[in-house]
Motif scaffolding. Structure first.
Motif, PDB file in Angstrom:
ATOM      1  N   PRO A  98      -6.934 -10.179 -89.764  1.00  0.00           N
ATOM      2  CA  PRO A  98      -6.334  -8.871 -89.483  1.00  0.00           C
ATOM      3  C   PRO A  98      -6.193  -8.549 -87.998  1.00  0.00           C
ATOM      4  O   PRO A  98      -5.349  -7.734 -87.618  1.00  0.00           O
ATOM      5  N   ASP A  99      -7.002  -9.164 -87.160  1.00  0.00           N
ATOM      6  CA  ASP A  99      -6.965  -8.854 -85.727  1.00  0.00           C
ATOM      7  C   ASP A  99      -6.150  -9.868 -84.914  1.00  0.00           C
ATOM      8  O   ASP A  99      -6.159  -9.838 -83.681  1.00  0.00           O
ATOM      9  N   THR A 100      -5.470 -10.769 -85.604  1.00  0.00           N
ATOM     10  CA  THR A 100      -4.696 -11.808 -84.930  1.00  0.00           C
ATOM     11  C   THR A 100      -3.208 -11.501 -85.019  1.00  0.00           C
ATOM     12  O   THR A 100      -2.692 -11.196 -86.096  1.00  0.00           O
ATOM     13  N   ALA A 101      -2.504 -11.573 -83.880  1.00  0.00           N
ATOM     14  CA  ALA A 101      -1.061 -11.355 -83.877  1.00  0.00           C
ATOM     15  C   ALA A 101      -0.362 -12.522 -84.563  1.00  0.00           C
ATOM     16  O   ALA A 101      -0.686 -13.678 -84.322  1.00  0.00           O
ATOM     17  N   LEU A 102       0.600 -12.194 -85.402  1.00  0.00           N
ATOM     18  CA  LEU A 102       1.322 -13.213 -86.144  1.00  0.00           C
ATOM     19  C   LEU A 102       2.777 -13.221 -85.691  1.00  0.00           C
ATOM     20  O   LEU A 102       3.438 -12.188 -85.655  1.00  0.00           O
ATOM     21  N   SER A 103       3.270 -14.396 -85.323  1.00  0.00           N
ATOM     22  CA  SER A 103       4.630 -14.533 -84.799  1.00  0.00           C
ATOM     23  C   SER A 103       5.541 -15.180 -85.834  1.00  0.00           C
ATOM     24  O   SER A 103       5.159 -16.153 -86.475  1.00  0.00           O
ATOM     25  N   ILE A 104       6.755 -14.620 -85.956  1.00  0.00           N
ATOM     26  CA  ILE A 104       7.743 -15.210 -86.851  1.00  0.00           C
ATOM     27  C   ILE A 104       8.832 -15.865 -86.006  1.00  0.00           C
ATOM     28  O   ILE A 104       9.470 -15.231 -85.172  1.00  0.00           O
ATOM     29  N   ASP A 105       9.008 -17.160 -86.193  1.00  0.00           N
ATOM     30  CA  ASP A 105       9.975 -17.955 -85.424  1.00  0.00           C
ATOM     31  C   ASP A 105      11.217 -18.149 -86.286  1.00  0.00           C
ATOM     32  O   ASP A 105      11.224 -18.961 -87.210  1.00  0.00           O
ATOM     33  N   SER A 106      12.265 -17.370 -85.984  1.00  0.00           N
ATOM     34  CA  SER A 106      13.491 -17.471 -86.773  1.00  0.00           C
ATOM     35  C   SER A 106      14.648 -16.875 -85.980  1.00  0.00           C
ATOM     36  O   SER A 106      14.453 -16.016 -85.122  1.00  0.00           O
ATOM     37  N   THR A 107      15.862 -17.335 -86.276  1.00  0.00           N
ATOM     38  CA  THR A 107      17.056 -16.725 -85.699  1.00  0.00           C
ATOM     39  C   THR A 107      17.832 -15.963 -86.775  1.00  0.00           C
ATOM     40  O   THR A 107      18.963 -15.537 -86.536  1.00  0.00           O
ATOM     41  N   LYS A 108      17.220 -15.767 -87.945  1.00  0.00           N
ATOM     42  CA  LYS A 108      17.900 -15.104 -89.057  1.00  0.00           C
ATOM     43  C   LYS A 108      17.372 -13.684 -89.231  1.00  0.00           C
ATOM     44  O   LYS A 108      16.163 -13.469 -89.395  1.00  0.00           O
ATOM     45  N   TYR A 109      18.270 -12.718 -89.216  1.00  0.00           N
ATOM     46  CA  TYR A 109      17.902 -11.302 -89.284  1.00  0.00           C
ATOM     47  C   TYR A 109      17.074 -10.989 -90.525  1.00  0.00           C
ATOM     48  O   TYR A 109      16.024 -10.345 -90.443  1.00  0.00           O
ATOM     49  N   ASN A 110      17.531 -11.437 -91.696  1.00  0.00           N
ATOM     50  CA  ASN A 110      16.842 -11.087 -92.941  1.00  0.00           C
ATOM     51  C   ASN A 110      15.435 -11.663 -92.999  1.00  0.00           C
ATOM     52  O   ASN A 110      14.522 -11.046 -93.550  1.00  0.00           O
ATOM     53  N   VAL A 111      15.261 -12.864 -92.440  1.00  0.00           N
ATOM     54  CA  VAL A 111      13.937 -13.488 -92.420  1.00  0.00           C
ATOM     55  C   VAL A 111      12.986 -12.678 -91.533  1.00  0.00           C
ATOM     56  O   VAL A 111      11.856 -12.366 -91.919  1.00  0.00           O
ATOM     57  N   VAL A 112      13.445 -12.327 -90.340  1.00  0.00           N
ATOM     58  CA  VAL A 112      12.612 -11.565 -89.404  1.00  0.00           C
ATOM     59  C   VAL A 112      12.314 -10.173 -89.955  1.00  0.00           C
ATOM     60  O   VAL A 112      11.177  -9.691 -89.878  1.00  0.00           O
ATOM     61  N   TYR A 113      13.325  -9.527 -90.534  1.00  0.00           N
ATOM     62  CA  TYR A 113      13.135  -8.200 -91.110  1.00  0.00           C
ATOM     63  C   TYR A 113      12.074  -8.217 -92.208  1.00  0.00           C
ATOM     64  O   TYR A 113      11.163  -7.377 -92.241  1.00  0.00           O
ATOM     65  N   ALA A 114      12.167  -9.208 -93.104  1.00  0.00           N
ATOM     66  CA  ALA A 114      11.190  -9.316 -94.193  1.00  0.00           C
ATOM     67  C   ALA A 114       9.798  -9.615 -93.647  1.00  0.00           C
ATOM     68  O   ALA A 114       8.801  -9.060 -94.119  1.00  0.00           O
ATOM     69  N   ALA A 115       9.715 -10.474 -92.639  1.00  0.00           N
ATOM     70  CA  ALA A 115       8.422 -10.832 -92.058  1.00  0.00           C
ATOM     71  C   ALA A 115       7.751  -9.632 -91.399  1.00  0.00           C
ATOM     72  O   ALA A 115       6.540  -9.415 -91.543  1.00  0.00           O
ATOM     73  N   LEU A 116       8.531  -8.830 -90.680  1.00  0.00           N
ATOM     74  CA  LEU A 116       7.977  -7.631 -90.040  1.00  0.00           C
ATOM     75  C   LEU A 116       7.471  -6.644 -91.087  1.00  0.00           C
ATOM     76  O   LEU A 116       6.438  -5.998 -90.902  1.00  0.00           O
ATOM     77  N   ASN A 117       8.186  -6.540 -92.181  1.00  0.00           N
ATOM     78  CA  ASN A 117       7.756  -5.641 -93.259  1.00  0.00           C
ATOM     79  C   ASN A 117       6.444  -6.083 -93.885  1.00  0.00           C
ATOM     80  O   ASN A 117       5.694  -5.257 -94.425  1.00  0.00           O
ATOM     81  N   GLU A 118       6.159  -7.379 -93.817  1.00  0.00           N
ATOM     82  CA  GLU A 118       4.917  -7.890 -94.394  1.00  0.00           C
ATOM     83  C   GLU A 118       3.786  -7.962 -93.364  1.00  0.00           C
ATOM     84  O   GLU A 118       2.687  -8.404 -93.690  1.00  0.00           O
ATOM     85  N   GLY A 119       4.067  -7.563 -92.135  1.00  0.00           N
ATOM     86  CA  GLY A 119       2.982  -7.488 -91.156  1.00  0.00           C
ATOM     87  C   GLY A 119       3.088  -8.372 -89.941  1.00  0.00           C
ATOM     88  O   GLY A 119       2.179  -8.396 -89.105  1.00  0.00           O
ATOM     89  N   ALA A 120       4.181  -9.130 -89.797  1.00  0.00           N
ATOM     90  CA  ALA A 120       4.351  -9.947 -88.590  1.00  0.00           C
ATOM     91  C   ALA A 120       4.403  -9.037 -87.363  1.00  0.00           C
ATOM     92  O   ALA A 120       4.885  -7.904 -87.431  1.00  0.00           O
ATOM     93  N   ASP A 121       3.901  -9.532 -86.241  1.00  0.00           N
ATOM     94  CA  ASP A 121       3.758  -8.719 -85.031  1.00  0.00           C
ATOM     95  C   ASP A 121       4.726  -9.103 -83.918  1.00  0.00           C
ATOM     96  O   ASP A 121       4.980  -8.312 -83.011  1.00  0.00           O
ATOM     97  N   ILE A 122       5.227 -10.340 -83.939  1.00  0.00           N
ATOM     98  CA  ILE A 122       6.039 -10.850 -82.843  1.00  0.00           C
ATOM     99  C   ILE A 122       7.276 -11.548 -83.396  1.00  0.00           C
ATOM    100  O   ILE A 122       7.194 -12.315 -84.353  1.00  0.00           O
ATOM    101  N   ILE A 123       8.429 -11.282 -82.769  1.00  0.00           N
ATOM    102  CA  ILE A 123       9.664 -11.981 -83.088  1.00  0.00           C
ATOM    103  C   ILE A 123       9.837 -13.085 -82.045  1.00  0.00           C
ATOM    104  O   ILE A 123       9.885 -12.812 -80.849  1.00  0.00           O
ATOM    105  N   ASN A 124       9.912 -14.322 -82.495  1.00  0.00           N
ATOM    106  CA  ASN A 124      10.113 -15.452 -81.585  1.00  0.00           C
ATOM    107  C   ASN A 124      11.538 -15.957 -81.768  1.00  0.00           C
ATOM    108  O   ASN A 124      11.847 -16.637 -82.743  1.00  0.00           O
TER     109      ASN A 124
END
Length: 202
Positions: free
Chosen positions: A11-37
């Motif tokens: 819970p205290d670790t930042a999670l980064s999502i590595d993607s160039t696709k809007y829907n993937v990043v949007y879904a990841a942020l909704n589930e708790g991702a902290d960084i867009i790569n």
């Protein structure tokens, strides 16, 4: 589901999502991702700036020349560092003008993304030139092929080379490191930091 479980376990670790696709990043942020790569530096999906602002997410802006499928076919630059600085400058300006906090932006020169081994060495040698942006600098060179080509090393023999290059990058301003072998790189960086602190004090 994987992101949700990772956030529960760390819970205290930042999670980064590595993607160039809007829907993937949007879904990841909704589930708790902290960084867009974003390896495209906003060239493929400029709407990432809105997501970064709305979710108060970190935003990694990487330089890339070409596209992943063909980027390593004879990459040529007019002026390597000037081209990288111009590219990243436009991306940072776009993000800031869209309301993304400068403190949330991280830049990445894109080691191995449309660069020859010689280009990668020059980036490491001149990395401090990227400090002009006033952002964090991420470096991702862990076990990459340019280390193997320069030193004639198979992928499982590149740990020492990776740690050495990361320590040099730290001295030149890098503050975030993407690595596979965490323990070895952490030891190398901690020692480099202690030596640097002594030099600064003197």
């Amino acid at each position: 589901p994987a992101i949700k479980e990772l956030k529960k376990k760390f819970p205290d670790t930042a999670l980064s999502i590595d993607s160039t696709k809007y829907n993937v990043v949007y879904a990841a942020l909704n589930e708790g991702a902290d960084i867009i790569n974003d390896i495209s530096g906003l060239t493929k999906e400029p709407r990432f700036v809105q997501l970064a602002r709305e979710y108060n997410a970190g935003l990694v802006l990487m330089h890339i020349k070409g596209i992943p499928e063909t980027m390593q076919i004879n990459p040529v630059y007019n002026n390597l560092m000037n081209d990288i600085i111009d590219f990243l400058g436009r991306a940072v300006e776009t993000a800031v003008n869209s309301g993304v906090s400068k403190d949330s932006i991280i830049i990445d020169p894109g080691i191995g993304f449309g660069k020859t081994p010689e280009h990668n060495l020059e980036i490491l040698a001149r990395l401090n030139e990227l400090s002009l942006f006033g952002t964090g600098i991420l470096i991702g060179l862990s076990n990459k092929s340019f280390l193997g080509k320069i030193l004639n090393l198979e992928i499982d023999k590149r740990i020492t080379a990776t740690a050495t290059a990361n320590s040099f990058a730290f001295k030149n301003g890098a503050s975030i490191f993407r690595v596979h072998n965490i323990k070895e790189n952490k030891i190398s960086l901690e020692l480099t930091k202690k030596i640097s602190e002594i030099i600064i004090k003197n």
